[in-house]
Design a protein around this motif. Structure first.
Motif, PDB file in Angstrom:
ATOM      1  N   PHE A 141       0.944  -1.190   0.130  1.00 25.48           N
ATOM      2  CA  PHE A 141       0.125  -0.157   0.091  1.00 25.48           C
ATOM      3  C   PHE A 141       0.830   1.315   0.186  1.00 25.48           C
ATOM      4  CE2 PHE A 141       0.578  -1.342   4.300  1.00 25.48           C
ATOM      5  CZ  PHE A 141       0.918  -0.133   5.087  1.00 25.48           C
ATOM      6  N   LEU A 142       2.149   1.337   0.371  1.00 24.35           N
ATOM      7  CA  LEU A 142       2.893   2.191   0.465  1.00 24.35           C
ATOM      8  C   LEU A 142       3.583   2.711  -1.076  1.00 24.35           C
ATOM      9  CD1 LEU A 142       5.299   1.278   3.460  1.00 24.35           C
ATOM     10  CD2 LEU A 142       3.885   3.202   3.145  1.00 24.35           C
ATOM     11  N   ALA A 143       2.403   3.139  -1.808  1.00 20.94           N
ATOM     12  CA  ALA A 143       2.698   3.348  -3.288  1.00 20.94           C
ATOM     13  C   ALA A 143       2.057   4.669  -3.823  1.00 20.94           C
ATOM     14  CB  ALA A 143       2.527   2.216  -4.201  1.00 20.94           C
ATOM     15  N   PRO A 144       2.601   5.697  -3.731  1.00 20.46           N
ATOM     16  CA  PRO A 144       3.875   5.978  -3.008  1.00 20.46           C
ATOM     17  C   PRO A 144       3.859   6.145  -1.427  1.00 20.46           C
ATOM     18  CG  PRO A 144       3.304   7.909  -3.920  1.00 20.46           C
ATOM     19  CD  PRO A 144       2.124   6.889  -4.242  1.00 20.46           C
ATOM     20  N   CYS A 145       5.020   6.385  -0.822  1.00 18.93           N
ATOM     21  CA  CYS A 145       4.866   6.394   0.592  1.00 18.93           C
ATOM     22  C   CYS A 145       4.875   7.973   0.613  1.00 18.93           C
ATOM     23  CB  CYS A 145       6.388   6.058   1.209  1.00 18.93           C
ATOM     24  SG  CYS A 145       6.501   6.430   2.798  1.00 18.93           S
ATOM     25  N   PRO A 146       4.084   8.536   1.501  1.00 21.23           N
ATOM     26  CA  PRO A 146       3.913  10.129   1.294  1.00 21.23           C
ATOM     27  C   PRO A 146       4.820  11.137   2.237  1.00 21.23           C
ATOM     28  CG  PRO A 146       2.158   9.076   2.751  1.00 21.23           C
ATOM     29  CD  PRO A 146       3.016   7.710   2.274  1.00 21.23           C
ATOM     30  N   SER A 147       5.546  10.367   2.947  1.00 22.14           N
ATOM     31  CA  SER A 147       6.238  11.162   3.819  1.00 22.14           C
ATOM     32  C   SER A 147       7.383  10.646   4.228  1.00 22.14           C
ATOM     33  CB  SER A 147       5.600  11.104   5.374  1.00 22.14           C
ATOM     34  OG  SER A 147       6.401  11.543   6.299  1.00 22.14           O
ATOM     35  N   SER A 148       8.721  11.370   4.311  1.00 22.38           N
ATOM     36  CA  SER A 148       9.883  10.996   4.747  1.00 22.38           C
ATOM     37  C   SER A 148       9.741  10.429   6.188  1.00 22.38           C
ATOM     38  CB  SER A 148      11.093  12.024   4.697  1.00 22.38           C
ATOM     39  OG  SER A 148      11.137  12.460   3.484  1.00 22.38           O
ATOM     40  N   GLY A 149      10.986   9.266   6.412  1.00 24.38           N
ATOM     41  CA  GLY A 149      11.099   8.664   7.732  1.00 24.38           C
ATOM     42  C   GLY A 149      12.092   7.772   7.835  1.00 24.38           C
ATOM     43  N   LEU A 150      12.181   7.110   8.906  1.00 27.23           N
ATOM     44  CA  LEU A 150      13.270   6.203   9.400  1.00 27.23           C
ATOM     45  C   LEU A 150      12.838   4.779   9.582  1.00 27.23           C
ATOM     46  CD1 LEU A 150      16.082   5.748  10.726  1.00 27.23           C
ATOM     47  CD2 LEU A 150      15.352   6.581  12.836  1.00 27.23           C
ATOM     48  N   ILE A 151      13.503   3.776   9.084  1.00 31.91           N
ATOM     49  CA  ILE A 151      13.221   2.525   9.410  1.00 31.91           C
ATOM     50  C   ILE A 151      14.497   2.006   9.940  1.00 31.91           C
ATOM     51  CG2 ILE A 151      12.784   0.298   8.318  1.00 31.91           C
ATOM     52  CD1 ILE A 151      11.453   2.066   5.813  1.00 31.91           C
ATOM     53  N   VAL A 152      14.309   1.340  11.223  1.00 29.84           N
ATOM     54  CA  VAL A 152      15.326   0.787  11.969  1.00 29.84           C
ATOM     55  C   VAL A 152      15.042  -0.882  11.942  1.00 29.84           C
ATOM     56  CG1 VAL A 152      16.540   0.682  14.100  1.00 29.84           C
ATOM     57  CG2 VAL A 152      15.344   2.597  13.292  1.00 29.84           C
ATOM     58  N   HIS A 153      16.101  -1.586  11.781  1.00 31.26           N
ATOM     59  CA  HIS A 153      16.092  -3.142  11.939  1.00 31.26           C
ATOM     60  C   HIS A 153      17.373  -3.939  12.536  1.00 31.26           C
ATOM     61  CE1 HIS A 153      12.907  -6.051  10.406  1.00 31.26           C
ATOM     62  NE2 HIS A 153      13.681  -6.818  11.358  1.00 31.26           N
ATOM     63  N   GLY A 154      16.998  -4.728  13.367  1.00 36.47           N
ATOM     64  CA  GLY A 154      18.084  -5.584  13.874  1.00 36.47           C
ATOM     65  C   GLY A 154      18.678  -6.404  13.020  1.00 36.47           C
ATOM     66  N   ASP A 155      19.807  -6.798  12.567  1.00 32.37           N
ATOM     67  CA  ASP A 155      20.110  -7.657  11.490  1.00 32.37           C
ATOM     68  C   ASP A 155      20.225  -9.180  12.014  1.00 32.37           C
ATOM     69  OD1 ASP A 155      22.808  -7.838  12.711  1.00 32.37           O
ATOM     70  OD2 ASP A 155      23.911  -7.594  10.916  1.00 32.37           O
ATOM     71  N   LYS A 156      20.012  -9.193  13.232  1.00 32.32           N
ATOM     72  CA  LYS A 156      19.750 -10.801  13.808  1.00 32.32           C
ATOM     73  C   LYS A 156      18.434 -11.225  14.186  1.00 32.32           C
ATOM     74  CE  LYS A 156      24.233 -12.116  13.515  1.00 32.32           C
ATOM     75  NZ  LYS A 156      24.752 -11.177  12.286  1.00 32.32           N
ATOM     76  N   ASP A 157      17.447 -10.265  13.827  1.00 31.83           N
ATOM     77  CA  ASP A 157      15.987 -10.528  14.051  1.00 31.83           C
ATOM     78  C   ASP A 157      15.654 -11.752  13.581  1.00 31.83           C
ATOM     79  OD1 ASP A 157      13.151 -10.117  14.073  1.00 31.83           O
ATOM     80  OD2 ASP A 157      13.312  -7.843  14.062  1.00 31.83           O
ATOM     81  N   ASN A 158      14.932 -12.605  14.546  1.00 35.53           N
ATOM     82  CA  ASN A 158      14.506 -14.009  14.064  1.00 35.53           C
ATOM     83  C   ASN A 158      12.900 -13.863  14.099  1.00 35.53           C
ATOM     84  OD1 ASN A 158      13.940 -13.904  16.617  1.00 35.53           O
ATOM     85  ND2 ASN A 158      15.025 -15.765  17.241  1.00 35.53           N
ATOM     86  N   ASP A 189      18.867  -8.325  17.968  1.00 34.46           N
ATOM     87  CA  ASP A 189      17.609  -9.159  17.519  1.00 34.46           C
ATOM     88  C   ASP A 189      16.292  -8.425  17.522  1.00 34.46           C
ATOM     89  OD1 ASP A 189      17.046  -8.511  20.108  1.00 34.46           O
ATOM     90  OD2 ASP A 189      17.152 -10.334  21.109  1.00 34.46           O
ATOM     91  N   HIS A 190      14.888  -8.897  17.544  1.00 36.88           N
ATOM     92  CA  HIS A 190      14.019  -8.162  17.458  1.00 36.88           C
ATOM     93  C   HIS A 190      13.547  -7.228  18.404  1.00 36.88           C
ATOM     94  CE1 HIS A 190       9.938  -7.515  15.724  1.00 36.88           C
ATOM     95  NE2 HIS A 190       9.458  -7.997  16.864  1.00 36.88           N
ATOM     96  N   PHE A 191      14.212  -7.527  19.659  1.00 38.10           N
ATOM     97  CA  PHE A 191      13.825  -6.550  20.714  1.00 38.10           C
ATOM     98  C   PHE A 191      15.001  -5.830  21.119  1.00 38.10           C
ATOM     99  CE2 PHE A 191      10.956 -10.255  21.008  1.00 38.10           C
ATOM    100  CZ  PHE A 191       9.511  -9.618  21.031  1.00 38.10           C
ATOM    101  N   TYR A 192      15.977  -5.893  20.403  1.00 31.88           N
ATOM    102  CA  TYR A 192      17.120  -5.035  20.540  1.00 31.88           C
ATOM    103  C   TYR A 192      17.743  -5.268  22.221  1.00 31.88           C
ATOM    104  CZ  TYR A 192      15.445  -3.069  16.358  1.00 31.88           C
ATOM    105  OH  TYR A 192      14.846  -2.799  14.921  1.00 31.88           O
ATOM    106  N   GLU A 193      17.877  -6.426  22.407  1.00 31.34           N
ATOM    107  CA  GLU A 193      18.426  -6.921  23.857  1.00 31.34           C
ATOM    108  C   GLU A 193      20.057  -6.464  23.625  1.00 31.34           C
ATOM    109  OE1 GLU A 193      16.948  -7.765  26.686  1.00 31.34           O
ATOM    110  OE2 GLU A 193      14.879  -8.006  25.906  1.00 31.34           O
ATOM    111  N   ASN A 194      20.301  -5.986  24.765  1.00 26.76           N
ATOM    112  CA  ASN A 194      21.866  -5.457  24.735  1.00 26.76           C
ATOM    113  C   ASN A 194      22.382  -4.563  23.668  1.00 26.76           C
ATOM    114  OD1 ASN A 194      22.089  -7.534  26.880  1.00 26.76           O
ATOM    115  ND2 ASN A 194      22.340  -8.919  25.134  1.00 26.76           N
ATOM    116  N   PHE A 195      21.271  -4.128  22.818  1.00 22.88           N
ATOM    117  CA  PHE A 195      21.835  -2.914  21.994  1.00 22.88           C
ATOM    118  C   PHE A 195      20.695  -1.627  22.300  1.00 22.88           C
ATOM    119  CE2 PHE A 195      23.128  -6.797  19.968  1.00 22.88           C
ATOM    120  CZ  PHE A 195      24.391  -6.319  19.451  1.00 22.88           C
ATOM    121  N   SER A 196      20.260  -1.718  23.401  1.00 23.88           N
ATOM    122  CA  SER A 196      19.303  -0.478  23.802  1.00 23.88           C
ATOM    123  C   SER A 196      19.907   0.997  23.530  1.00 23.88           C
ATOM    124  CB  SER A 196      19.203  -0.628  25.389  1.00 23.88           C
ATOM    125  OG  SER A 196      18.426   0.373  25.673  1.00 23.88           O
TER     126      SER A 196
END
Length: 212
Positions: A141-158, A189-196
């Motif tokens: 549905f983000l076609a197009p995305c109407p606003s600028s923003g930030l996407i954050v993700h841990g690369d060990k997210d399971n 990981d998904h909950f950013y444990e130890n990466f707060s």
């Protein structure tokens, strides 16, 4: 911070709100993870996001979707939760009529609902999307995305796929007139444990650089 019960489409919605006394302070609404998996407004990352936005001068609200805590109703797999978010945003705007800046923030399932709210409410002019479930939910549905923003993700997210989010971010970055920042957090990981601290730093820096 005040505890609230806001009128929603299925009854009362439980919320916590911090008001900034500057009449033109920006506003932010924060959406929590999947209620069917135990998500609530007291999930650690949601509380952390709330504190980050309050410390940056936003009048900030977080709330429980229907069926969570004191919020009435039952889980609706997204559609009803979007209505809940819209009602809370209505309340937030009613109490901040001079605000020109409105951000929507979501974690996991909450990020998916937040982006749908972004599509429906043109007054939203910023977002932070944390660990969006791009492998589980449809973000087309983000076609197009109407606003600028930030996407954050841990690369060990399971739980939600880092690779799927990276693909989504790259697709959004090709759109004109918006600036989408994608910030991977290495080892998290998904909950950013130890990466707060790293998580806080990424979000805080983005807000400070992009608040109008």
């Amino acid at each position: 911070m005040v505890d609230l019960l806001i009128s929603g489409p299925e009854g009362k919605i439980e919320a916590k709100y911090s008001h900034n006394n500057d009449l033109q302070s920006p506003i932010a609404i924060i959406l929590h993870p999947d209620p069917s998996r135990g998500g609530s407004m007291d999930t650690k990352i949601v509380f952390k996001l709330y504190k980050i936005f309050v410390s940056n001068g936003f009048s900030t609200i977080r709330f429980n979707f229907r069926g969570v805590g004191k919020s009435e109703g039952i889980y609706d797999n997204g559609e009803g939760e979007l209505s809940d978010a819209a009602s809370v945003l209505d309340w937030l705007q009613q109490y901040n009529t001079n605000s020109k800046v409105c951000w929507v923030v979501g974690f996991s399932f909450g990020a998916w609902v937040a982006m749908q709210l972004l599509m429906r409410r043109p007054e939203i002019n910023g977002f932070v999307s944390v660990s969006p479930p791009a492998n589980i939910r449809d973000f087309s549905f983000l076609a197009p995305c109407p606003s600028s923003g930030l996407i954050v993700h841990g690369d060990k997210d399971n739980i939600t796929s880092f690779d799927s989010t990276k693909i989504l971010a790259e697709k959004l970055q090709k759109q004109k007139k918006v600036d989408i920042k994608f910030k991977p957090i290495k080892g998290a990981d998904h909950f950013y444990e130890n990466f707060s601290n790293e998580f806080t730093e990424v979000v805080d820096k983005y807000i400070k650089e992009n608040i109008i």
